[in-house]
Design an enzyme around this catalytic site. Structure first.
Site, PDB file in Angstrom:
ATOM      1  N   ASP A  62     -23.902 -33.114 -27.303  1.00  0.00           N
ATOM      2  CA  ASP A  62     -24.640 -32.838 -26.067  1.00  0.00           C
ATOM      3  C   ASP A  62     -26.139 -32.714 -26.350  1.00  0.00           C
ATOM      4  OD1 ASP A  62     -23.415 -32.842 -23.619  1.00  0.00           O
ATOM      5  OD2 ASP A  62     -22.633 -30.796 -23.761  1.00  0.00           O
ATOM      6  N   LYS A  82     -13.637 -36.484 -18.898  1.00  0.00           N
ATOM      7  CA  LYS A  82     -14.100 -36.732 -20.277  1.00  0.00           C
ATOM      8  C   LYS A  82     -12.907 -37.063 -21.182  1.00  0.00           C
ATOM      9  CE  LYS A  82     -18.194 -33.887 -19.835  1.00  0.00           C
ATOM     10  NZ  LYS A  82     -18.744 -32.544 -19.824  1.00  0.00           N
ATOM     11  N   GLN A 117     -18.214 -26.904 -22.616  1.00  0.00           N
ATOM     12  CA  GLN A 117     -18.492 -27.124 -21.197  1.00  0.00           C
ATOM     13  C   GLN A 117     -19.241 -25.924 -20.616  1.00  0.00           C
ATOM     14  OE1 GLN A 117     -17.723 -30.044 -19.409  1.00  0.00           O
ATOM     15  NE2 GLN A 117     -18.980 -29.072 -17.834  1.00  0.00           N
TER      16      GLN A 117
END
Ligand code: NAD
Length: 292
Positions: free
Chosen positions: A121, A54, A98
């Site tokens: 997200d 990422k 994460q």
């Protein structure tokens, strides 16, 4: 019949190119650089790999990448304080925590502490609710990537029978919401579904998001169906999906490979969502071709 292999890797590379062009224009015309903050707690090896990739792709797209690594014994209040600082930081337009978080952390409280407009997200309750009720939302990256591949392949999804296998909050449920919004007739199958092969045989579109290597067999697939394999399973034979590719490719019209299908789309959509969040925060129109 041998199915067309849906090239998610190539599609994602094109998307990243378009994102980089729009990031460059944003810098030049408005002096704004989109920024993505990634929070990693502990040293889970798979999470380390995801975070590294990422970071690299964020920088390659011309955006700022802020990495925050905390030890596995970091406390709930430390993490909440960090999210609070990132929420207030004007250089940060997207925040990603994460997952999974260590077991002593209340994951839901951490996720819901993220400012809704920075929730790239799309995992906060507010964004999930917006998606479910058809309001403008940040859409979770993996199902967003799946929908982009489906639209590219099939165009209008209206009236198609879609079966989503898996009902997780990060893939199955938002995928079902997106397909419903596209006017597909959606069935969500899961671990308690009776006669899964028969349910899958009805589908023009199959999205498999379970986490069981090769679970979906070729003789479950309706001839001519489009198959999207979200599964990422590490086996002795390397990375494999939830669909038995070889047998499914004999029957389907098109199918995503693993690796090289949905995986690269997820990160491309994360970058797209970060750019979208940045544009919205600055009162600019949504970036072209990167939102729904
Ligand atoms: P999860 O474990 O949260 O959910 C799995 C779902 O599968 C559950 O809803 C469960 O009901 C269902 N299920 C379990 N056993 C089943 C069975 N025998 N028959 C039918 N359904 C069954 O998983 P998740 O987070 O949604 O991830 C699913 C898969 O997708 C995993 O392999 C994960 O690694 C992968 N994944 C890939 C990406 C990507 O970028 N490609 C992103 C997220 C997840």
């Amino acid at each position: 019949m041998t199915a067309t292999r849906i090239d998610g890797k190539g599609f994602a590379a094109q998307m990243r190119g378009r994102i980089a062009d729009q990031v460059a224009a944003l810098k030049q015309e408005h002096g704004i650089t989109p920024g993505l903050a990634v929070v990693l707690v502990g040293d889970d090896p798979a999470s380390q790999i995801y975070v590294r990739s990422k970071h690299r792709q964020t920088v390659e797209a011309g955006m700022q990448s802020f990495e925050h690594r905390l030890p596995s014994d970091a406390s709930q209040s430390e993490l909440l304080a960090l999210i609070g600082r990132l929420n207030a930081d004007e250089q940060v337009h997207g925040i990603l925590v994460q997952l999974p978080l260590p077991p002593h952390i209340d994951e839901s409280e951490i996720i819901n502490a993220i400012a809704v407009r920075k929730d790239v997200d799309g995992f906060t309750v507010a964004n999930a609710g917006r998606l479910a009720t058809g309001q403008r939302a940040m859409v979770p990256c993996t199902p967003l990537g799946c929908l982009m591949l489906l639209r590219d392949r099939l165009g209008d999804l209206s009236g198609k029978d879609a079966v989503v296998i898996g009902r997780s909050n990060i893939v199955g449920k938002p995928m079902a919401a997106l397909l419903t919004a596209e006017n597909a007739t959606v069935t969500v199958a899961h671990s308690r579904t009776r006669d899964l092969p028969e349910v899958v045989r009805r589908a023009d579109i199959v999205v498999a998001a379970v986490g069981l290597p090769g679970m979906v067999k070729g003789d479950w697939i309706k001839p001519g169906a489009t198959v999207i394999d979200v599964g990422i399973n590490r086996t002795g034979d390397g990375l494999v999906g939830d669909v038995d590719y070889d047998s499914a490719a004999q029957v389907a019209d098109a199918i995503t490979p693993v690796p090289g299908g949905v995986g690269p789309m997820t990160i491309a959509c994360l970058l797209a969502n970060t750019l979208t969040a940045c544009c919205r925060m600055n009162g600019l129109g949504d970036p072209e071709g990167l939102t729904l």
